[in-house]
Design a protein around this motif. Sequence first.
Motif, PDB file in Angstrom:
ATOM      1  N   GLU A  51      36.348   0.541  -0.444  1.00  0.00           N
ATOM      2  CA  GLU A  51      37.358   1.259  -1.225  1.00  0.00           C
ATOM      3  C   GLU A  51      38.725   1.312  -0.558  1.00  0.00           C
ATOM      4  OE1 GLU A  51      35.590   5.009  -2.157  1.00  0.00           O
ATOM      5  OE2 GLU A  51      34.533   4.181  -3.906  1.00  0.00           O
ATOM      6  N   LYS A  52      38.743   1.303   0.778  1.00  0.00           N
ATOM      7  CA  LYS A  52      40.011   1.521   1.468  1.00  0.00           C
ATOM      8  C   LYS A  52      40.650   0.248   2.014  1.00  0.00           C
ATOM      9  CE  LYS A  52      38.524   6.110   2.881  1.00  0.00           C
ATOM     10  NZ  LYS A  52      37.775   6.686   3.993  1.00  0.00           N
ATOM     11  N   THR A  53      39.996  -0.884   1.820  1.00  0.00           N
ATOM     12  CA  THR A  53      40.612  -2.108   2.342  1.00  0.00           C
ATOM     13  C   THR A  53      40.988  -3.045   1.211  1.00  0.00           C
ATOM     14  OG1 THR A  53      38.530  -3.277   2.521  1.00  0.00           O
ATOM     15  CG2 THR A  53      39.239  -2.062   4.470  1.00  0.00           C
ATOM     16  N   ARG A  54      41.930  -3.893   1.513  1.00  0.00           N
ATOM     17  CA  ARG A  54      42.327  -4.931   0.564  1.00  0.00           C
ATOM     18  C   ARG A  54      42.876  -6.092   1.366  1.00  0.00           C
ATOM     19  NH1 ARG A  54      47.961  -2.690  -1.764  1.00  0.00           N
ATOM     20  NH2 ARG A  54      48.162  -0.884  -0.419  1.00  0.00           N
ATOM     21  N   ASN A  61      44.858 -11.359   5.289  1.00  0.00           N
ATOM     22  CA  ASN A  61      43.986 -10.709   6.266  1.00  0.00           C
ATOM     23  C   ASN A  61      43.447  -9.429   5.614  1.00  0.00           C
ATOM     24  OD1 ASN A  61      42.765  -9.929   8.635  1.00  0.00           O
ATOM     25  ND2 ASN A  61      44.655  -9.204   9.616  1.00  0.00           N
ATOM     26  N   ILE A  62      42.382  -8.867   6.192  1.00  0.00           N
ATOM     27  CA  ILE A  62      41.879  -7.587   5.705  1.00  0.00           C
ATOM     28  C   ILE A  62      42.847  -6.509   6.181  1.00  0.00           C
ATOM     29  CG2 ILE A  62      39.922  -5.983   5.687  1.00  0.00           C
ATOM     30  CD1 ILE A  62      39.133  -8.705   4.649  1.00  0.00           C
ATOM     31  N   SER A  63      43.224  -5.610   5.280  1.00  0.00           N
ATOM     32  CA  SER A  63      44.251  -4.636   5.626  1.00  0.00           C
ATOM     33  C   SER A  63      44.003  -3.336   4.864  1.00  0.00           C
ATOM     34  CB  SER A  63      45.631  -5.214   5.268  1.00  0.00           C
ATOM     35  OG  SER A  63      46.636  -4.247   5.464  1.00  0.00           O
ATOM     36  N   CYS A  82      49.582 -19.404  12.015  1.00  0.00           N
ATOM     37  CA  CYS A  82      48.273 -19.966  12.354  1.00  0.00           C
ATOM     38  C   CYS A  82      47.372 -19.859  11.125  1.00  0.00           C
ATOM     39  CB  CYS A  82      47.678 -19.195  13.530  1.00  0.00           C
ATOM     40  SG  CYS A  82      46.010 -19.706  13.940  1.00  0.00           S
ATOM     41  N   VAL A  83      46.848 -21.015  10.671  1.00  0.00           N
ATOM     42  CA  VAL A  83      46.014 -21.039   9.473  1.00  0.00           C
ATOM     43  C   VAL A  83      44.537 -21.001   9.876  1.00  0.00           C
ATOM     44  CG1 VAL A  83      45.340 -22.399   7.462  1.00  0.00           C
ATOM     45  CG2 VAL A  83      47.727 -22.328   8.168  1.00  0.00           C
ATOM     46  N   VAL A  84      43.806 -20.011   9.340  1.00  0.00           N
ATOM     47  CA  VAL A  84      42.376 -19.903   9.642  1.00  0.00           C
ATOM     48  C   VAL A  84      41.580 -19.882   8.342  1.00  0.00           C
ATOM     49  CG1 VAL A  84      42.682 -18.693  11.856  1.00  0.00           C
ATOM     50  CG2 VAL A  84      42.554 -17.376   9.738  1.00  0.00           C
ATOM     51  N   GLU A  85      40.246 -20.125   8.479  1.00  0.00           N
ATOM     52  CA  GLU A  85      39.407 -20.125   7.282  1.00  0.00           C
ATOM     53  C   GLU A  85      39.125 -18.705   6.798  1.00  0.00           C
ATOM     54  OE1 GLU A  85      35.876 -22.517   7.606  1.00  0.00           O
ATOM     55  OE2 GLU A  85      36.982 -24.191   8.490  1.00  0.00           O
ATOM     56  N   GLU A  86      38.717 -17.827   7.721  1.00  0.00           N
ATOM     57  CA  GLU A  86      38.309 -16.476   7.335  1.00  0.00           C
ATOM     58  C   GLU A  86      39.044 -15.439   8.180  1.00  0.00           C
ATOM     59  OE1 GLU A  86      36.396 -16.061   4.832  1.00  0.00           O
ATOM     60  OE2 GLU A  86      35.457 -18.045   4.624  1.00  0.00           O
ATOM     61  N   ALA A  87      39.127 -14.221   7.653  1.00  0.00           N
ATOM     62  CA  ALA A  87      39.828 -13.146   8.358  1.00  0.00           C
ATOM     63  C   ALA A  87      39.222 -12.892   9.736  1.00  0.00           C
ATOM     64  CB  ALA A  87      39.800 -11.871   7.520  1.00  0.00           C
ATOM     65  N   HIS A 104      47.586 -17.021   8.382  1.00  0.00           N
ATOM     66  CA  HIS A 104      47.340 -17.228   6.955  1.00  0.00           C
ATOM     67  C   HIS A 104      45.853 -17.518   6.779  1.00  0.00           C
ATOM     68  CE1 HIS A 104      48.589 -18.043   2.815  1.00  0.00           C
ATOM     69  NE2 HIS A 104      47.606 -18.918   2.811  1.00  0.00           N
ATOM     70  N   VAL A 105      45.185 -16.704   5.963  1.00  0.00           N
ATOM     71  CA  VAL A 105      43.741 -16.862   5.759  1.00  0.00           C
ATOM     72  C   VAL A 105      43.502 -17.668   4.478  1.00  0.00           C
ATOM     73  CG1 VAL A 105      41.543 -15.666   5.458  1.00  0.00           C
ATOM     74  CG2 VAL A 105      43.332 -14.634   6.874  1.00  0.00           C
ATOM     75  N   LEU A 106      42.861 -18.829   4.626  1.00  0.00           N
ATOM     76  CA  LEU A 106      42.628 -19.700   3.466  1.00  0.00           C
ATOM     77  C   LEU A 106      41.517 -19.175   2.562  1.00  0.00           C
ATOM     78  CD1 LEU A 106      42.721 -23.249   5.109  1.00  0.00           C
ATOM     79  CD2 LEU A 106      44.470 -22.227   3.638  1.00  0.00           C
ATOM     80  N   GLY A 107      40.554 -18.512   3.163  1.00  0.00           N
ATOM     81  CA  GLY A 107      39.405 -18.048   2.387  1.00  0.00           C
ATOM     82  C   GLY A 107      38.310 -19.096   2.286  1.00  0.00           C
ATOM     83  N   GLY A 108      38.252 -20.006   3.263  1.00  0.00           N
ATOM     84  CA  GLY A 108      37.190 -21.016   3.268  1.00  0.00           C
ATOM     85  C   GLY A 108      37.742 -22.372   3.653  1.00  0.00           C
ATOM     86  N   ALA A 109      36.951 -23.409   3.389  1.00  0.00           N
ATOM     87  CA  ALA A 109      37.374 -24.779   3.672  1.00  0.00           C
ATOM     88  C   ALA A 109      36.989 -25.652   2.486  1.00  0.00           C
ATOM     89  CB  ALA A 109      36.697 -25.284   4.944  1.00  0.00           C
TER      90      ALA A 109
END
Lengths: 199, 374
Positions: A51-54, A61-63, A82-87, A104-109
Amino acid sequence: MLAGPVQDLVEELTRLPGIGPKTAQRLAFHILKVDTADARRLAGAIVGVKEKTRFCARCFNISTTELCGYCTADRRDPTLVCVVEEARDIEAVEKTGEFKGRYHVLGGAISPIDGVGPDDLRIAELLARIPSEGIAEIIVATNPNVEGEATGMYLARLISPLGVKITRIASGLPVGGDLEYADEVTLGRAFEGRREFPH
Amino acid sequence: MQLRSLRLTDFRNYADAAVEFRPGLNLVVGRNGQGKTNLLEAINVLSGLGSHRGAAGEAMVRQGAERAVLSGTGSAGGRDVRVDAEVKRTGGTRLLVNRVAVERMSASSSAGMLVAVAFSPDDLVIIKGGPEERRRLLDQGAARVRPLGATERQEFERVLRQRTGLLKAASTSHRALATLDVWDESFARAGAVVVRNRLAVLDRLRPEVLRRYRSVSGQAGEVSVEYKASWLEPGTASAASEEGLRAALFDALAKARSRDLERGVSTVGPQRDDVEVLLEGADARLFASQGEQRTLALSLRMAERDLVAANRGEDPILLLDDIFSELDEVRRGHLVEMVAASGQTIATATSGAGWPMAVSQTLTVEAGRVLARE
């Protein structure tokens, strides 16, 4: 046969990654034993995380806020991303203390067999950030496997023509180790990614 | 190289069995269907090659069990070695050598692996069967010479699956196509490594096959093995560098693109290549007699043994799966000679009678249990 509520808990726990029926049962009986306050705190933490994250509006990123802590920090270099797959990969990079830019989080590959194409990743969002944030270099830190490499190559094809520097983190040897004990794959990659000594 | 003990848990028809092996010839006897071949298969799995029968993990796990566990001890490269394998029902085998996962092993420790070469009546498929049988011979050879070869092939398989997945998706959605260039590049890179490994194995097999064939057949026949790839100019394969292979493969993918998209499969590449076994310059698959084909298959396996022996500096463990029943007097004689000169052999037969050489011990297999007998 377990009582209904216990059975429900065991079933829910079994759905978690890395948890089999035996571990789930052990956890469930542990929770049965603890104070009601402890159980409420655990339940609250689970609900709270949903509920408290987005996602950070900029880097995904998770924030808990509109923008995450890395995106709002003054000391970080906004021209370096820096580009990463997951947070969770951000935390791994942060532990090194070597990187002082944004993420920058891509959310996968990219993985056609899993039905993941470029449009399913936050690639368009990354491209949009280049002019608006004046990005000068993008460091690709996707996983060193078939899918991560392909994603990196795809990004390079898109981004190089834009006149932005795009680099890939090196694959290499553990520091302080002996060459003799390095596994062949890693050693081979380290040779491929060798560099000249600075003059 | 020697295997001293083997423990099998939930492997095929073995619930839990322990076997001790001796140097020299270990004869495994028993009626059909008792588990003789399964014992050899287990040793082959421990040498990092999976089933010599090409069986999937699913088939090797005992009914009702989730995984099969194998554990062997022995010596290799002058050192004690322990190899553990876990075969999952869902597919996939985890192999530990001295408790270190093979894919994490350094070059120096991989020299301590147990290596087995299996001879079986089914070897005739190397000559008579489809291209996949001959590709497997080379890929297994590459993995035997260098454990990394197996990892490199798996990486190619993964890229191939991804590219094929993309081609299939592209027929329904055009936007999936955007990444095909990238997958072609990955495919060319990983494929070139696989072909380079195969060519290296082939170069080393070639003289040994010729020598073995001439010896077994007693004739001065010309035998050769040549790599056949639709994307390579005939005759250029052996001289090609890895970069050259990569470029040729990349070009071929570009040329095949429209056809690949139409059919939804990758129509060129290492997954379609073949090895031609030539006897007097003619394709042995089509032109050799049944007897010549058997001799060629046996010679190829013997050459594989020679390759491993030269690479490791010691004899591999020989696994003979009921092979004598299929061979004539002359070929049998050559095999006996090879076994007599080898450090350790494990052979199966329906009966222990009539072995033309000294037997170290006879093991009787009955319904998944192994009994030792002097």
